[in-house]
Design a protein around this motif. Structure first.
Motif, short mmCIF file in Angstrom:
data_model
loop_
_atom_site.label_atom_id
_atom_site.label_comp_id
_atom_site.label_asym_id
_atom_site.label_seq_id
_atom_site.Cartn_x
_atom_site.Cartn_y
_atom_site.Cartn_z
N THR A 38 5.57 69.40 36.22
CA THR A 38 6.93 69.91 36.19
C THR A 38 7.88 68.78 35.85
O THR A 38 7.45 67.71 35.41
N ASP A 39 9.19 69.02 36.01
CA ASP A 39 10.16 67.99 35.68
C ASP A 39 11.05 67.71 36.88
O ASP A 39 11.08 68.50 37.84
N LEU A 43 12.43 70.01 40.83
CA LEU A 43 12.20 69.64 42.23
C LEU A 43 13.38 70.02 43.12
O LEU A 43 13.22 70.24 44.32
N VAL A 48 9.47 74.61 43.12
CA VAL A 48 8.25 73.82 43.31
C VAL A 48 7.75 73.95 44.73
O VAL A 48 6.54 74.09 44.98
N SER A 66 5.83 65.05 38.14
CA SER A 66 7.18 65.55 37.90
C SER A 66 7.97 64.65 36.95
O SER A 66 9.20 64.66 36.97
N SER A 98 7.47 71.13 30.06
CA SER A 98 6.48 71.01 31.14
C SER A 98 5.19 71.73 30.79
O SER A 98 4.09 71.22 31.05
#
Length: 383
Positions: A38-39, A43, A48, A66, A98
């Motif tokens: 993910t990025d 978050l 997430v 991330s 992602s």
């Protein structure tokens, strides 16, 4: 009789609250360990955390990577590959970047190859790890495509194109897109519409009736939903139509590939860090007007499907009105109406045009040949 190949994600699941079933889906496919890609922005959303809670409840140990950036560079991809080694599978959670990184992590962590060996069309080699895609934008369609785009060097983009990187499962939960900023909803939505338009009109030998049918339904859904999703972000019917439309457009262009809109958009993103969807939106009407001089039929067919008020027009008139309506839609959704709005001036056009001509993988699919002079003129019109 048509002769073609059509590949897509084997399992597509769509519905409200499906993120809570991610753990059970992952356990069945990947076993008890997984890398979640993910990025940093994701978050902060709580999405997430929900995903990790579902994984934990199903007995799946998840490592989170991330560090994904927009237009991911090779170094980020290879860091994700390293993190995926030894895992039972990979989940891509987020936007197209992602999911693109997750695809390559699943491939290269398993087969031990390099990015350089995989770049190009059908050059990647398996095996790969099991792969799940959970999109949180209605734009790229990466959850059902065989394509991952990587930034090489300062600005150039290269692609890995192979059915090996089509995810095993696409999980679509419309509420995951609810809190996107309006400009992201708008730009990613136009991006998805471009996928459908270019797939329908593609000069590729694999332009096929399945892709064209999917493109039509995608545009029917998104033409009626995008402005509503931008202006009323909690309208789950509009969000659902956009997410499904994006997936259908992704299936379409995964098999009948995109062309000059993308070829001219990539240098804008590479050199000026303009998001991909916005780059597409800025050149879209100008490329369509250029193509319609010699190939108006496809756009005339799509015009009333996307915008019902355009029914009954002749081919040239419908194609011109289609380009105008798409430009107007972008503006009503709050996107800039020209390249100057993103800091690009006339002096930058020669560089953009030269780089666009390097996108031969895409330009070959355009319904009208594009020369350097043509690319220059299109950028000039888009200023």
């Amino acid at each position: 009789m048509s002769t073609f190949t059509f590949n897509t994600t084997p399992s597509v699941r769509m519905g409200a609250g499906l993120l809570d079933e991610l753990g059970a889906i992952t356990a069945d496919l990947c076993g008890n360990s997984v890398l979640l890609v993910t990025d940093p922005g994701m978050l902060a959303t709580g999405i997430v955390e929900r995903a990790l809670a579902s994984l934990k409840a199903a007995g799946v140990v998840a490592e989170v990577f991330s560090d994904v950036k927009a237009d991911p560079p090779e170094a980020v991809v290879m860091a994700a590959v390293d993190a995926a080694k030894g895992q039972g599978g990979v989940i891509g959670l987020g936007g197209g970047s992602s999911i693109d990184v997750a695809k390559l992590a699943a491939l290269l962590a398993s087969n031990g190859g390099t990015l350089a060996e995989a770049y190009g069309v059908n050059l990647a080699k398996g095996p790969r790890l099991p792969l799940i895609a959970v999109p949180t934008t209605a734009g790229t369609g990466s959850e059902v495509t065989p394509i991952s785009i990587v930034t090489t060097g300062a600005s150039e983009k290269m692609g890995v194109v192979s059915p090996l990187i089509i995810p095993d499962v696409a999980l679509l939960a419309p509420e995951l897109t609810r809190d996107l900023p309006a400009h992201v909803t708008a730009a990613t939505g136009i991006d998805a519409m471009v996928h459908a338009i270019e797939a329908y009109a593609s000069a590729s030998a694999n332009n096929n009736p399945v892709s064209r049918a999917l493109a039509c339904e995608a545009l029917r859904l998104m033409g009626g939903a995008l402005e509503q999703a931008v202006k009323e972000p909690h309208d789950m019917n509009a969000r659902g139509d956009m997410l499904l439309g994006s997936l259908l457009a992704g299936q379409a262009f995964a098999n009948s590939p995109v062309a000059a809109v993308h070829a001219l958009a990539y240098p804008i993103g590479g050199h000026f860090k303009v998001p991909h969807g916005l780059s597409n939106a800025l050149v879209l009407p100008h490329v369509l007007r250029f193509n319609a001089v010699t190939a108006p039929k496809a756009y005339a067919e799509l015009a009333p499907i996307t915008f019902p008020k355009l029914a009954g027009l002749g081919p040239q008139e419908a194609a011109a009105a289609f380009a105008d309506e798409l430009a107007g839609l972008s503006q009503r959704c709050g996107l800039p109406d020209g390249l100057k709005g993103v800091g690009i001036n006339a002096d930058d056009i020669p560089l953009l045009a030269r780089d666009a001509m390097n996108q031969t993988r895409l330009l070959v699919n355009n319904p009208r040949e594009v020369t350097l002079a043509d690319a220059t003129a299109i950028y000039e019109a888009a200023l």
